[in-house]
Design a protein around this motif. Structure first.
Motif, short mmCIF file in Angstrom:
data_model
loop_
_atom_site.label_atom_id
_atom_site.label_comp_id
_atom_site.label_asym_id
_atom_site.label_seq_id
_atom_site.Cartn_x
_atom_site.Cartn_y
_atom_site.Cartn_z
N SER A 229 -8.25 -92.12 69.24
CA SER A 229 -6.79 -92.08 69.11
C SER A 229 -6.09 -92.83 70.23
O SER A 229 -4.94 -93.26 70.08
CB SER A 229 -6.31 -90.63 69.08
N MET A 230 -6.76 -93.01 71.35
CA MET A 230 -6.17 -93.72 72.48
C MET A 230 -5.97 -95.20 72.20
O MET A 230 -5.20 -95.87 72.90
CB MET A 230 -7.03 -93.53 73.73
N GLY A 235 -4.94 -89.67 62.85
CA GLY A 235 -5.64 -88.43 62.58
C GLY A 235 -5.33 -87.36 63.60
O GLY A 235 -4.37 -87.44 64.37
N LEU A 236 -6.18 -86.34 63.63
CA LEU A 236 -5.97 -85.20 64.51
C LEU A 236 -6.08 -85.59 65.98
O LEU A 236 -5.44 -84.98 66.84
CB LEU A 236 -6.99 -84.10 64.19
N GLY A 237 -6.90 -86.59 66.27
CA GLY A 237 -7.03 -87.03 67.66
C GLY A 237 -5.71 -87.52 68.22
O GLY A 237 -5.39 -87.29 69.40
N ALA A 238 -4.91 -88.17 67.38
CA ALA A 238 -3.59 -88.64 67.83
C ALA A 238 -2.68 -87.46 68.16
O ALA A 238 -1.90 -87.50 69.11
CB ALA A 238 -2.96 -89.52 66.74
N ARG A 242 -1.27 -86.86 71.85
CA ARG A 242 0.18 -86.76 72.03
C ARG A 242 0.55 -85.45 72.73
O ARG A 242 1.42 -85.41 73.60
CB ARG A 242 0.88 -86.86 70.68
N ALA A 243 -0.12 -84.37 72.35
CA ALA A 243 0.16 -83.08 72.98
C ALA A 243 -0.22 -83.08 74.46
O ALA A 243 0.48 -82.49 75.29
CB ALA A 243 -0.61 -81.98 72.24
N GLY A 250 0.93 -75.61 72.69
CA GLY A 250 0.80 -75.05 71.35
C GLY A 250 0.36 -76.07 70.32
O GLY A 250 -0.54 -75.81 69.51
N VAL A 251 0.99 -77.24 70.36
CA VAL A 251 0.63 -78.31 69.41
C VAL A 251 -0.81 -78.75 69.65
O VAL A 251 -1.58 -78.97 68.69
CB VAL A 251 1.59 -79.50 69.55
N GLY A 252 -1.19 -78.88 70.92
CA GLY A 252 -2.57 -79.27 71.23
C GLY A 252 -3.58 -78.25 70.73
O GLY A 252 -4.65 -78.62 70.22
N PHE A 253 -3.23 -76.95 70.85
CA PHE A 253 -4.14 -75.91 70.37
C PHE A 253 -4.27 -75.97 68.85
O PHE A 253 -5.38 -75.83 68.31
CB PHE A 253 -3.62 -74.52 70.79
N GLU A 254 -3.16 -76.17 68.15
CA GLU A 254 -3.21 -76.24 66.69
C GLU A 254 -4.07 -77.41 66.23
O GLU A 254 -4.93 -77.25 65.34
CB GLU A 254 -1.80 -76.37 66.12
#
Length: 278
Positions: A229-230, A235-238, A242-243, A250-254
């Motif tokens: 993602s870097m 996808g989820l890596g982005a 970003r989080a 919270g966003v990173g945990f989700e």
């Protein structure tokens, strides 16, 4: 010591080699980029083209068929949670990246592993290269990948392939070499050709070990999604990246939880395929 032994210009040699490849093999890299981007887009289109309400039951039934009921229930609950949290589209993007990287690793890795099992010379040449691929920091792969393929999903897939392919080759080689010598001698006694011996004796008996290599390949490819993602892979890596940059715990945990759910589903399904169909 520095005065006695001048520095070896290894960095300049590597840069010249990369420049040479870019200048003389640019067309080949364009073709590779187009093929990989096409596969990722195809998988993404198929996965996102089917509504989550239809796709989740399909994956649940597949989990039930290829593993067991508890994994099917986890698949159902996990995917419903991902959809509820709003990460369904990005999860499908991640799945497309992982499956593309795994597919390339399998297509290249299994024949290479078979060659290593049949030829000691090939094994002696390939194994040090695999050691290099597995021990080199993953971030280093991104530099030539960006140079040859630019930013986006393609260099992310390339880096994932380099990182994830070694287990497929190693365990294919190991599985074939562990086939009992008595069975190989029996196949030879019945006049089997090398191809018949491979397809009817060695590969069936080595299937569980090969599937373990494929399982590890998928897990390693999935572990690369944040790094990919870097350099622009979606996808989820982005979401995780970003989080981290915005310190949104919270966003990173989700997003991280969605990756974990996807990893467990893929891991358990591929493990049980290897165990059940030996």
């Amino acid at each position: 010591m520095e005065n006695l032994f001048p520095k070896v210009p290894l960095d300049k040699w590597v840069e010249k080699f990369v420049d040479y490849l870019g200048a003389h093999l640019g067309g080949l890299f364009d073709i590779i980029s187009a093929v990989i981007a096409g596969w990722v887009d195809l998988f993404s289109f198929l996965f996102n083209g089917v509504p989550a309400g239809v796709f989740i039951p399909i994956l649940t039934l597949l989990a039930w068929k290829f593993s067991k009921r508890s994994i099917a229930l986890f698949t159902l609950a996990g995917l419903l949670l991902i959809s509820n949290l709003g990460y369904w589209e990005n999860t499908m993007e991640t799945l497309a990246l992982v499956l593309t990287a795994a597919l390339i690793s399998i297509i290249v890795g299994i024949p290479t592993g078979i060659l290593c099992a049949r030829k000691d010379t090939a094994r002696d040449l390939v194994m040090p290269l695999l050691d290099f691929m597995q021990t080199m920091p993953a971030f280093v792969y991104l530099i030539p990948a960006i140079f040859f393929f630019g930013l986006g999903k393609v260099p992310g897939v390339i880096a994932s392939v380099i990182f994830a392919m070694p287990p497929t080759i190693r365990l294919t080689n190991l599985g074939i070499r562990q086939v009992p010598a008595e069975l190989i001698e029996a196949a030879d006694a019945f006049g089997s050709t090398p191809t018949q011996k491979l397809l009817k004796v060695q590969l069936p008996l080595a299937k569980q070990t090969i599937m373990a290599g494929i399982n590890q390949c998928i897990m390693l490819a999935l572990s690369m999604v944040v790094i990919a993602s870097m350099i622009g892979a979606k996808g989820l890596g982005a979401d995780v990246y970003r989080a981290v940059t915005q310190i949104k715990i919270g966003v990173g945990f989700e997003a991280g939880l969605a990756i974990v759910v996807l990893a467990i589903i893929l891991d358990r399904m591929t493990q049980n395929i290897g165990r059940k169909h030996v």
